[in-house]
Design an enzyme around this catalytic site. Structure first.
Site, PDB file in Angstrom:
ATOM      1  CG  HIS A 118      23.169 134.478  -3.587  1.00 37.28           C
ATOM      2  ND1 HIS A 118      22.490 133.332  -3.221  1.00 37.28           N
ATOM      3  CD2 HIS A 118      23.945 134.807  -2.517  1.00 37.28           C
ATOM      4  CE1 HIS A 118      22.845 132.979  -1.991  1.00 37.28           C
ATOM      5  NE2 HIS A 118      23.718 133.856  -1.539  1.00 37.28           N
ATOM      6  CB  CYS A 123      20.641 127.226  -4.575  1.00 40.34           C
ATOM      7  SG  CYS A 123      20.372 128.921  -5.015  1.00 40.34           S
TER       8      CYS A 123
HETATM    9  N1  GLY Z   1      17.404 130.492   2.076  1.00 41.54           N
HETATM   10  C1  GLY Z   1      18.615 130.658   1.384  1.00 41.54           C
HETATM   11  C2  GLY Z   1      19.443 131.717   2.009  1.00 41.54           C
HETATM   12  O1  GLY Z   1      18.882 132.692   2.446  1.00 41.54           O
HETATM   13  O2  GLY Z   1      20.632 131.612   2.119  1.00 41.54           O
END
Ligand code: GLY
Length: 282
Positions: A170, A271
Protein backbone atom coordinates in the site's frame (compact mmCIF):
# COMPACT_ATOMS: atom_id res chain seq x y z
CA UNK A 1 0.33 26.17 10.76
CA UNK A 2 -3.02 27.01 9.15
CA UNK A 3 -6.13 26.94 11.37
CA UNK A 4 -7.56 24.14 9.24
CA UNK A 5 -4.85 21.95 10.77
CA UNK A 6 -5.78 22.77 14.37
CA UNK A 7 -7.75 19.54 14.86
CA UNK A 8 -5.37 17.25 12.98
CA UNK A 9 -4.80 14.06 14.93
CA UNK A 10 -7.32 14.92 17.69
CA UNK A 11 -8.87 11.47 17.84
CA UNK A 12 -11.48 10.40 20.34
CA UNK A 13 -12.41 6.88 19.15
CA UNK A 14 -10.79 3.88 17.51
CA UNK A 15 -12.27 0.79 15.89
CA UNK A 16 -10.11 -2.33 16.12
CA UNK A 17 -10.77 -6.03 15.56
CA UNK A 18 -9.43 -9.23 17.05
CA UNK A 19 -6.96 -11.60 15.37
CA UNK A 20 -8.47 -14.88 14.15
CA UNK A 21 -6.41 -18.08 14.43
CA UNK A 22 -6.78 -18.32 10.63
CA UNK A 23 -4.47 -15.29 10.18
CA UNK A 24 -1.33 -17.40 10.57
CA UNK A 25 -2.04 -19.74 7.66
CA UNK A 26 -4.57 -17.93 5.51
CA UNK A 27 -3.95 -14.18 5.64
CA UNK A 28 -2.81 -12.66 2.38
CA UNK A 29 0.94 -12.07 2.28
CA UNK A 30 3.83 -11.26 0.00
CA UNK A 31 6.30 -13.30 2.09
CA UNK A 32 6.13 -16.80 3.54
CA UNK A 33 7.51 -16.18 7.06
CA UNK A 34 5.84 -18.25 9.77
CA UNK A 35 3.50 -16.29 12.05
CA UNK A 36 3.37 -16.97 15.80
CA UNK A 37 -0.36 -16.50 16.47
CA UNK A 38 -0.04 -16.19 20.24
CA UNK A 39 2.66 -13.55 19.89
CA UNK A 40 0.60 -11.72 17.24
CA UNK A 41 -2.38 -11.69 19.60
CA UNK A 42 -0.21 -10.48 22.50
CA UNK A 43 1.24 -7.69 20.36
CA UNK A 44 -2.23 -6.70 19.20
CA UNK A 45 -3.52 -6.61 22.78
CA UNK A 46 -0.63 -4.31 23.68
CA UNK A 47 -1.51 -2.05 20.71
CA UNK A 48 -5.15 -1.85 21.84
CA UNK A 49 -4.00 -1.21 25.42
CA UNK A 50 -2.01 1.80 24.21
CA UNK A 51 -5.03 3.23 22.39
CA UNK A 52 -7.51 2.61 25.20
CA UNK A 53 -5.56 2.90 28.43
CA UNK A 54 -2.43 4.90 27.71
CA UNK A 55 -4.06 7.36 25.32
CA UNK A 56 -7.64 7.27 26.60
CA UNK A 57 -9.45 6.70 23.30
CA UNK A 58 -12.86 5.08 23.33
CA UNK A 59 -12.16 1.77 21.62
CA UNK A 60 -14.74 -0.30 19.75
CA UNK A 61 -13.27 -3.80 19.66
CA UNK A 62 -14.96 -5.96 17.02
CA UNK A 63 -14.72 -9.73 17.40
CA UNK A 64 -12.40 -11.66 15.11
CA UNK A 65 -14.04 -13.68 12.34
CA UNK A 66 -12.30 -16.96 11.51
CA UNK A 67 -13.65 -16.81 7.95
CA UNK A 68 -11.88 -13.46 7.42
CA UNK A 69 -8.16 -14.15 8.07
CA UNK A 70 -7.15 -10.51 7.42
CA UNK A 71 -9.94 -8.93 9.48
CA UNK A 72 -7.57 -7.41 12.07
CA UNK A 73 -6.43 -4.97 9.37
CA UNK A 74 -9.50 -2.77 9.80
CA UNK A 75 -7.96 0.29 8.18
CA UNK A 76 -8.61 -1.18 4.74
CA UNK A 77 -12.38 -1.42 5.28
CA UNK A 78 -13.15 2.27 5.88
CA UNK A 79 -11.84 5.80 5.50
CA UNK A 80 -13.16 8.21 8.12
CA UNK A 81 -12.72 11.95 7.91
CA UNK A 82 -14.80 14.32 10.02
CA UNK A 83 -18.35 12.97 10.27
CA UNK A 84 -18.15 10.90 7.09
CA UNK A 85 -17.18 7.26 6.82
CA UNK A 86 -16.51 5.78 3.41
CA UNK A 87 -16.99 2.03 3.50
CA UNK A 88 -14.49 0.77 0.96
CA UNK A 89 -14.52 -2.02 -1.57
CA UNK A 90 -11.24 -3.78 -0.68
CA UNK A 91 -9.06 -4.83 -3.58
CA UNK A 92 -8.75 -8.44 -2.46
CA UNK A 93 -11.96 -10.38 -3.00
CA UNK A 94 -11.30 -12.45 0.15
CA UNK A 95 -11.46 -9.27 2.23
CA UNK A 96 -14.71 -7.74 0.95
CA UNK A 97 -16.92 -9.04 3.78
CA UNK A 98 -14.70 -7.30 6.35
CA UNK A 99 -16.67 -4.14 5.60
CA UNK A 100 -19.93 -5.48 7.09
CA UNK A 101 -18.87 -5.34 10.75
CA UNK A 102 -17.05 -2.06 10.13
CA UNK A 103 -20.17 -0.48 8.65
CA UNK A 104 -22.19 -1.56 11.71
CA UNK A 105 -19.62 -0.10 14.11
CA UNK A 106 -19.38 3.22 12.29
CA UNK A 107 -23.19 3.51 12.08
CA UNK A 108 -23.34 3.00 15.86
CA UNK A 109 -20.95 5.93 16.17
CA UNK A 110 -23.45 8.06 14.21
CA UNK A 111 -21.14 8.75 11.30
CA UNK A 112 -22.58 9.49 7.86
CA UNK A 113 -22.01 6.29 5.93
CA UNK A 114 -21.10 6.35 2.23
CA UNK A 115 -20.67 2.98 0.56
CA UNK A 116 -18.43 2.17 -2.36
CA UNK A 117 -20.78 -0.07 -4.33
CA UNK A 118 -19.39 0.40 -7.88
CA UNK A 119 -18.13 -3.00 -8.98
CA UNK A 120 -15.40 -1.35 -11.02
CA UNK A 121 -13.96 0.38 -7.95
CA UNK A 122 -11.47 -0.97 -5.44
CA UNK A 123 -9.85 0.84 -2.56
CA UNK A 124 -7.98 -0.23 0.58
CA UNK A 125 -7.68 2.32 3.38
CA UNK A 126 -3.97 1.47 3.54
CA UNK A 127 -3.61 3.35 0.27
CA UNK A 128 -5.14 6.53 1.68
CA UNK A 129 -2.95 9.19 3.27
CA UNK A 130 -4.92 12.09 4.77
CA UNK A 131 -2.62 14.98 5.58
CA UNK A 132 -5.20 17.20 7.27
CA UNK A 133 -5.27 19.36 4.15
CA UNK A 134 -5.77 16.87 1.33
CA UNK A 135 -5.82 13.20 0.44
CA UNK A 136 -3.22 11.19 -1.44
CA UNK A 137 -4.45 7.87 -2.78
CA UNK A 138 -1.99 5.19 -3.82
CA UNK A 139 -2.81 3.36 -7.02
CA UNK A 140 -1.64 -0.11 -6.11
CA UNK A 141 -2.54 -3.73 -6.68
CA UNK A 142 -5.46 -3.10 -4.31
CA UNK A 143 -6.69 0.40 -5.21
CA UNK A 144 -7.71 1.73 -8.60
CA UNK A 145 -8.56 5.06 -10.20
CA UNK A 146 -12.32 4.53 -9.81
CA UNK A 147 -11.83 3.90 -6.09
CA UNK A 148 -9.93 7.19 -5.82
CA UNK A 149 -12.72 9.01 -7.69
CA UNK A 150 -15.35 7.69 -5.32
CA UNK A 151 -13.23 8.78 -2.36
CA UNK A 152 -13.00 12.26 -3.90
CA UNK A 153 -16.82 12.33 -4.20
CA UNK A 154 -17.21 11.31 -0.57
CA UNK A 155 -14.83 13.97 0.79
CA UNK A 156 -15.57 16.94 -1.45
CA UNK A 157 -13.96 19.48 0.91
CA UNK A 158 -10.49 18.13 0.13
CA UNK A 159 -8.30 17.78 -2.92
CA UNK A 160 -7.51 14.18 -3.85
CA UNK A 161 -4.40 13.25 -5.83
CA UNK A 162 -3.29 9.80 -6.91
CA UNK A 163 0.22 8.38 -6.52
CA UNK A 164 1.50 5.22 -8.22
CA UNK A 165 2.62 2.57 -5.71
CA UNK A 166 5.36 0.56 -7.38
CA UNK A 167 6.68 -1.27 -4.33
CA UNK A 168 5.06 -2.69 -1.20
CA UNK A 169 1.42 -3.46 -0.61
CA UNK A 170 0.00 0.00 0.00
CA UNK A 171 0.95 3.68 -0.14
CA UNK A 172 1.24 3.66 3.65
CA UNK A 173 3.61 0.68 3.52
CA UNK A 174 6.32 3.36 3.26
CA UNK A 175 4.83 6.62 4.56
CA UNK A 176 2.46 8.19 7.06
CA UNK A 177 1.86 11.52 8.77
CA UNK A 178 4.20 12.29 11.64
CA UNK A 179 2.48 15.53 12.60
CA UNK A 180 0.74 18.49 10.97
CA UNK A 181 2.56 19.10 7.70
CA UNK A 182 5.13 16.37 8.40
CA UNK A 183 5.34 13.26 6.21
CA UNK A 184 7.35 10.32 7.53
CA UNK A 185 8.90 8.54 4.56
CA UNK A 186 11.09 5.52 3.97
CA UNK A 187 14.49 5.76 2.31
CA UNK A 188 13.97 3.40 -0.61
CA UNK A 189 13.97 4.81 -4.11
CA UNK A 190 10.26 4.05 -4.73
CA UNK A 191 9.31 5.72 -1.42
CA UNK A 192 11.33 8.84 -2.18
CA UNK A 193 9.91 8.96 -5.69
CA UNK A 194 6.35 8.74 -4.35
CA UNK A 195 7.09 11.59 -1.93
CA UNK A 196 8.40 13.74 -4.75
CA UNK A 197 5.19 13.10 -6.71
CA UNK A 198 3.07 14.04 -3.68
CA UNK A 199 5.05 17.25 -3.16
CA UNK A 200 4.78 18.16 -6.85
CA UNK A 201 1.02 17.63 -6.93
CA UNK A 202 0.29 19.56 -3.76
CA UNK A 203 -0.37 23.25 -3.17
CA UNK A 204 0.78 22.74 0.41
CA UNK A 205 4.23 22.52 1.89
CA UNK A 206 5.21 19.35 3.70
CA UNK A 207 8.32 18.73 5.73
CA UNK A 208 9.72 15.23 5.57
CA UNK A 209 11.16 12.92 8.17
CA UNK A 210 13.16 10.23 6.37
CA UNK A 211 13.71 6.93 8.14
CA UNK A 212 16.04 4.16 6.91
CA UNK A 213 13.35 1.43 6.93
CA UNK A 214 10.30 1.84 4.70
CA UNK A 215 8.07 -0.11 7.07
CA UNK A 216 9.12 2.02 10.03
CA UNK A 217 7.69 5.01 8.18
CA UNK A 218 4.24 3.65 8.98
CA UNK A 219 3.48 5.39 12.29
CA UNK A 220 0.40 6.77 13.99
CA UNK A 221 0.32 10.46 14.86
CA UNK A 222 -2.17 11.93 17.32
CA UNK A 223 -2.61 15.24 19.05
CA UNK A 224 -4.42 14.59 22.32
CA UNK A 225 -5.57 16.73 25.23
CA UNK A 226 -3.08 16.63 28.12
CA UNK A 227 -0.63 14.67 25.96
CA UNK A 228 0.11 16.88 22.98
CA UNK A 229 1.95 15.33 20.03
CA UNK A 230 1.94 11.55 20.25
CA UNK A 231 3.67 9.15 17.86
CA UNK A 232 3.23 5.38 17.91
CA UNK A 233 6.13 3.87 15.98
CA UNK A 234 8.03 0.59 15.57
CA UNK A 235 10.41 -0.63 18.25
CA UNK A 236 14.19 -0.45 18.34
CA UNK A 237 14.30 -4.27 18.23
CA UNK A 238 12.59 -4.14 14.83
CA UNK A 239 14.02 -0.90 13.40
CA UNK A 240 17.08 0.24 15.41
CA UNK A 241 18.23 2.89 12.95
CA UNK A 242 14.77 4.33 12.27
CA UNK A 243 14.00 4.63 15.98
CA UNK A 244 17.11 6.82 16.38
CA UNK A 245 15.39 9.24 13.98
CA UNK A 246 12.13 9.24 15.98
CA UNK A 247 14.06 9.73 19.21
CA UNK A 248 15.22 13.11 17.90
CA UNK A 249 11.64 14.44 17.67
CA UNK A 250 11.23 17.18 20.25
CA UNK A 251 8.07 17.62 22.34
CA UNK A 252 6.58 14.29 21.33
CA UNK A 253 5.27 11.50 23.50
CA UNK A 254 6.97 8.61 21.66
CA UNK A 255 5.37 5.19 22.08
CA UNK A 256 7.19 2.21 20.55
CA UNK A 257 4.75 -0.58 19.60
CA UNK A 258 5.86 -4.11 18.66
CA UNK A 259 4.50 -5.43 15.39
CA UNK A 260 6.85 -8.31 14.60
CA UNK A 261 4.14 -10.85 13.70
CA UNK A 262 1.42 -8.92 11.84
CA UNK A 263 4.12 -7.40 9.65
CA UNK A 264 4.81 -10.92 8.30
CA UNK A 265 1.40 -10.74 6.63
CA UNK A 266 1.95 -7.16 5.48
CA UNK A 267 0.18 -5.50 8.39
CA UNK A 268 1.66 -2.24 9.64
CA UNK A 269 0.70 -0.07 12.63
CA UNK A 270 -1.92 2.06 10.89
CA UNK A 271 -3.58 -1.06 9.44
CA UNK A 272 -4.90 -2.17 12.82
CA UNK A 273 -7.21 0.74 13.71
CA UNK A 274 -9.65 3.19 12.21
CA UNK A 275 -9.23 6.45 14.10
CA UNK A 276 -12.13 8.85 14.51
CA UNK A 277 -12.50 12.41 15.81
CA UNK A 278 -16.00 12.75 17.17
CA UNK A 279 -17.26 16.11 18.29
CA UNK A 280 -19.28 16.14 21.51
CA UNK A 281 -22.48 16.88 19.56
CA UNK A 282 -22.50 13.91 17.17
N1 GLY B 1 -2.50 -9.28 4.82
C1 GLY B 1 -2.95 -7.98 4.52
C2 GLY B 1 -3.39 -7.88 3.11
O1 GLY B 1 -2.77 -8.49 2.27
O2 GLY B 1 -4.36 -7.25 2.79
Amino acid sequence: MADSMAGFGCYTHAVVRGIPASLAMEALRTDQAEVDTIKAQREHEAYVHVLRTVLGLEVVDLPADETLPDCVFVEDAAVVCGDTALITRPGAESRRRETEAMKGALKELNLNIVEMTDENATLDGGDVLFTGQEFFVGLSKRTNQRGAEILADAFKDYAVSTVPVSQGLHLKSFCSMGGPGLIVIGSSEPAQKALKIMQQMSDHHYDKLTVPDDLAANCIYMNLPNKGHVLLHGTKEEYPESVKVFDKLKDYMLIPVSNSEKVKVDGALTCCSVLISKRADN
